[in-house]
Design a protein around this motif. Sequence first.
Motif, mmCIF file in Angstrom:
data_model
loop_
_atom_site.group_PDB
_atom_site.id
_atom_site.type_symbol
_atom_site.label_atom_id
_atom_site.label_comp_id
_atom_site.label_asym_id
_atom_site.label_seq_id
_atom_site.Cartn_x
_atom_site.Cartn_y
_atom_site.Cartn_z
ATOM 1 N N VAL A 122 0.859 -1.182 0.000
ATOM 2 C CA VAL A 122 0.000 0.000 0.000
ATOM 3 C C VAL A 122 0.897 1.234 0.000
ATOM 4 O O VAL A 122 1.752 1.397 0.879
ATOM 5 N N THR A 123 0.726 2.080 -1.017
ATOM 6 C CA THR A 123 1.578 3.262 -1.106
ATOM 7 C C THR A 123 0.839 4.539 -0.767
ATOM 8 O O THR A 123 1.461 5.532 -0.433
ATOM 9 N N ALA A 124 -0.467 4.545 -0.866
ATOM 10 C CA ALA A 124 -1.204 5.770 -0.558
ATOM 11 C C ALA A 124 -2.649 5.441 -0.215
ATOM 12 O O ALA A 124 -3.189 4.420 -0.640
ATOM 13 N N LYS A 125 -3.238 6.318 0.580
ATOM 14 C CA LYS A 125 -4.666 6.233 0.896
ATOM 15 C C LYS A 125 -5.293 7.478 0.323
ATOM 16 O O LYS A 125 -4.865 8.591 0.615
ATOM 17 N N SER A 126 -6.258 7.313 -0.570
ATOM 18 C CA SER A 126 -6.896 8.518 -1.099
ATOM 19 C C SER A 126 -8.399 8.273 -1.130
ATOM 20 O O SER A 126 -8.887 7.466 -1.910
ATOM 21 N N GLY A 127 -9.105 8.972 -0.274
ATOM 22 C CA GLY A 127 -10.548 8.818 -0.204
ATOM 23 C C GLY A 127 -10.912 7.397 0.191
ATOM 24 O O GLY A 127 -10.416 6.879 1.193
ATOM 25 N N ASP A 128 -11.680 6.754 -0.642
ATOM 26 C CA ASP A 128 -12.064 5.386 -0.312
ATOM 27 C C ASP A 128 -11.272 4.378 -1.137
ATOM 28 O O ASP A 128 -11.705 3.266 -1.337
ATOM 29 N N LEU A 129 -10.142 4.811 -1.654
ATOM 30 C CA LEU A 129 -9.306 3.917 -2.439
ATOM 31 C C LEU A 129 -7.904 3.829 -1.826
ATOM 32 O O LEU A 129 -7.399 4.797 -1.268
ATOM 33 N N PHE A 130 -7.341 2.652 -1.928
ATOM 34 C CA PHE A 130 -5.920 2.518 -1.610
ATOM 35 C C PHE A 130 -5.165 2.375 -2.915
ATOM 36 O O PHE A 130 -5.651 1.739 -3.849
ATOM 37 N N LYS A 131 -3.974 2.945 -2.951
ATOM 38 C CA LYS A 131 -3.096 2.720 -4.094
ATOM 39 C C LYS A 131 -2.116 1.628 -3.690
ATOM 40 O O LYS A 131 -1.465 1.723 -2.652
ATOM 41 N N VAL A 132 -2.040 0.599 -4.506
ATOM 42 C CA VAL A 132 -1.220 -0.556 -4.165
ATOM 43 C C VAL A 132 -0.165 -0.772 -5.243
ATOM 44 O O VAL A 132 -0.498 -0.861 -6.428
ATOM 45 N N ASP A 133 1.076 -0.835 -4.824
ATOM 46 C CA ASP A 133 2.158 -1.099 -5.765
ATOM 47 C C ASP A 133 2.280 -2.606 -5.950
ATOM 48 O O ASP A 133 2.549 -3.333 -4.998
ATOM 49 N N VAL A 134 2.064 -3.053 -7.198
ATOM 50 C CA VAL A 134 2.146 -4.487 -7.460
ATOM 51 C C VAL A 134 3.315 -4.822 -8.385
ATOM 52 O O VAL A 134 3.460 -5.967 -8.788
ATOM 53 N N GLY A 135 4.101 -3.836 -8.705
ATOM 54 C CA GLY A 135 5.234 -4.094 -9.592
ATOM 55 C C GLY A 135 4.897 -3.940 -11.059
ATOM 56 O O GLY A 135 5.727 -4.175 -11.911
ATOM 57 N N GLY A 136 3.668 -3.554 -11.359
ATOM 58 C CA GLY A 136 3.275 -3.332 -12.741
ATOM 59 C C GLY A 136 3.674 -1.943 -13.190
ATOM 60 O O GLY A 136 4.383 -1.221 -12.471
ATOM 61 N N SER A 137 3.175 -1.548 -14.361
ATOM 62 C CA SER A 137 3.572 -0.240 -14.876
ATOM 63 C C SER A 137 2.917 0.886 -14.090
ATOM 64 O O SER A 137 3.418 1.999 -14.057
ATOM 65 N N GLU A 138 1.800 0.623 -13.456
ATOM 66 C CA GLU A 138 1.197 1.641 -12.590
ATOM 67 C C GLU A 138 0.550 0.945 -11.387
ATOM 68 O O GLU A 138 0.246 -0.247 -11.444
ATOM 69 N N PRO A 139 0.363 1.699 -10.322
ATOM 70 C CA PRO A 139 -0.191 1.063 -9.129
ATOM 71 C C PRO A 139 -1.645 0.644 -9.339
ATOM 72 O O PRO A 139 -2.375 1.259 -10.113
ATOM 73 N N ALA A 140 -2.038 -0.390 -8.628
ATOM 74 C CA ALA A 140 -3.417 -0.856 -8.718
ATOM 75 C C ALA A 140 -4.250 -0.108 -7.680
ATOM 76 O O ALA A 140 -3.723 0.389 -6.694
ATOM 77 N N SER A 141 -5.545 -0.056 -7.913
ATOM 78 C CA SER A 141 -6.418 0.561 -6.923
ATOM 79 C C SER A 141 -7.177 -0.531 -6.167
ATOM 80 O O SER A 141 -7.445 -1.599 -6.717
ATOM 81 N N LEU A 142 -7.455 -0.243 -4.912
ATOM 82 C CA LEU A 142 -8.111 -1.231 -4.056
ATOM 83 C C LEU A 142 -9.124 -0.481 -3.214
ATOM 84 O O LEU A 142 -8.767 0.422 -2.456
ATOM 85 N N SER A 143 -10.364 -0.832 -3.371
ATOM 86 C CA SER A 143 -11.415 -0.142 -2.621
ATOM 87 C C SER A 143 -11.436 -0.645 -1.176
ATOM 88 O O SER A 143 -11.167 -1.823 -0.921
ATOM 89 N N TYR A 144 -11.730 0.242 -0.252
ATOM 90 C CA TYR A 144 -11.748 -0.210 1.144
ATOM 91 C C TYR A 144 -12.945 -1.124 1.419
ATOM 92 O O TYR A 144 -13.013 -1.783 2.438
ATOM 93 N N LEU A 145 -13.886 -1.141 0.468
ATOM 94 C CA LEU A 145 -15.030 -2.033 0.650
ATOM 95 C C LEU A 145 -14.726 -3.453 0.176
ATOM 96 O O LEU A 145 -15.513 -4.364 0.386
ATOM 97 N N ALA A 146 -13.593 -3.610 -0.472
ATOM 98 C CA ALA A 146 -13.279 -4.918 -1.053
ATOM 99 C C ALA A 146 -12.559 -5.822 -0.064
ATOM 100 O O ALA A 146 -11.661 -6.573 -0.432
#
Lengths: 270, 438
Positions: free
Chosen positions: A116-140
């Motif tokens: 987890v690299t950032a918390k923004s609103g109801d989304l987390f930004k997750v670094d997975v090693g891809g070209s851009e970070p993935a998003s992860l909802s806090y409801l998930a």
Amino acid sequence: MAAAPIPGSGPRVARTMLGQVVLPGEELLLPESAGPGAEGSAEQTLRLGSVVRPRARVVCGPGLRRCGDRLLVTKCGRLRHKEPGGGGGGGGGVYWVDSQQKRYVPVKGDHVIGIVTAKSGDLFKVDVGGSEPASLSYLAFEGATKRNRPNVQVGDLIYGQFVVANKDMEPEMVCIDSNGRANGMGVIGQDGLLFKVTLGLIRKLLAPECEIIQEIGKLYPLEIVFGMNGRIWVKARTIQQTLILANVLEACEHMTTEQRKQIFSRLSES
Amino acid sequence: MASEESEACDCSALPPLSPIHLQRLDGRQTYDYRNIKISFGTDYGCCIVELGKTRVLGQVSCELVSPKLNRATEGILFFNLELSQMAAPGFEPGRQSDLLVKLNRLLERCLRNSKCIDTESLCVVAGEKVWQIRVDLHLLNHDGNIVDAASIAAIVALCHFRRPDVSVQGDEITLYALEERDPVPLSIHHMPICVSFAFFQQGTYLLVDPNEREERVMDGLLVIAMNKHREICTVQSSGGIMLLQDQVLRCSKIAGVKVAEITELIQKALENDRRVRKEGGKFGFAESIANQRITAFKMEKAPVDTSDVEEKAEEIIAEADPPSEAVSKPVLWTPGTAQIGEGIESSWGDLEEEDEEDEGGSDEVTILDSVKMETEDQNVGNHIGDDTPIVLSDSEEDEIIILEPGENPKKTRTQANCQQGKVPSKKAIRKKKQQPAD
């Protein structure tokens, strides 16, 4: 295409290339395995959308791309083939290129380990090693509601699954399965060690009945998580054991079975 | 960036609960270097240095340029380190990052400012032409401690490099190709090598050769460039930690030991390469290129239908005009010296060509050529029977002159013979037809 084919540059038959190294840009031919009468038994380029031949269902896996009516190689590696499950052969099955790479490209349905690299609103930004970070909802997360937020901090490790992974789009992760259960996913515990290996090694370790995993399990009691993005999280009783496990797993990539057995027996003695 | 990484390095940096936990991630001791491997390419001045998983490719090239105005008699040394995305996804292409600038500057100070290369010897004509030596370093994989790997790669590539020989005679500068004269090595005074020390907890803990994870959590870095005579070429401290005097002294002592080891390794690698090169074997990472196939080089077989070639050839011969019979009579100047015509094609050149074709496999003779060749062939056949070494006859019938009797024995092939057996009759007829026209 009136020009005569240059010798050596023509497409080659995929079946004769199995296990051999292919390079990006090479063109392959698939055996046209329809019944008799279909333009003889000659090898033909894969035609898309022309005639549907139900018996020869060919799936092009990673490293191969259909471009118009041609089949092109996009990765450098060995060409592999798997006969279709129904048996009978007949030219169908799955073709793919077994390549050695470290860069992960998100694929829908893959289980990965992210940071987890950032918390923004109801989304987390997750670094997975891809070209851009993935998003992860806090409801998930399992049991998460608008009022009951999961306890996720920046820097935490997440084991999750991709539900959206398209080209040129931000990938989206979840930590629940289709029934709303965690099923092993979620935030990974506090201690342990995360390290990166090549994607090939991960595939090898995650193969069904992988010997390495069975042997490692006998060595020490451990917790281990494999992410398809080339990350492994491991935790044993002591830091020393954790380090040993991590180094053994990393070294497994280029060891023969005998070498591995030797090392494991030496480790279990000490 | 990630908690688990700082956690992982805790085992090396933080005061442990019990001394057994003082461990580096890869199981090394505090002062251990990772394994160094040096391999060379097929060309001079090309090498790959592996420091654990960190890999650097070094390539030296040279060019004749005009010197700088204020240094008319000195060659130019140029260093360029590149961090591509191939090494680590975090490196951005096309932009000079701070790290890159820092590394390039450090390498320049380590190698150029220490005067390890004799730049005066790179001068060809003072004020006009000097050699510019360019060292390109590419990071192929990043696993920490780029400086050490790059400095080793740079000095190894420079030691391995040979520049073309040059001679100056008056105003004329001659540059010799590698085949003409053996290329000359650069004159290298000493080999400076960088050794990195990572500090944790404001200098409480020290590690040699930090890998990528250790670099991420270190507080400070001290780089000492030294040669095997224990002469310090550069010291650089970054990260803003306050080091004590005895810490720096201790580091320089460790650096001395490490540099001696690495220098020995480099010399062994260079010696090894020289020996293998002399023996003419495969060397360096050229070894890893398999002989089998690179798909692009593969030539496909082109089948040629040769079933009815003979009949076709016969047909064409039957239809074709006879070869030009315009060979003039030889003029005998003095005994032993003869002149045949003036600029008219001589037929004995074709004889050789015919030979080669015959040996290669007479089945694949192209049809057009075969017309000429077969007519030639039977002429030859006629002469074999005569067994005269050189025929310089004035007779009207024998107008083809053969000057190479040595080739004749090769002609005793079944196919050639059977052709000779068949064709002469035709030829004889044709010749007779031609006679009146003459």
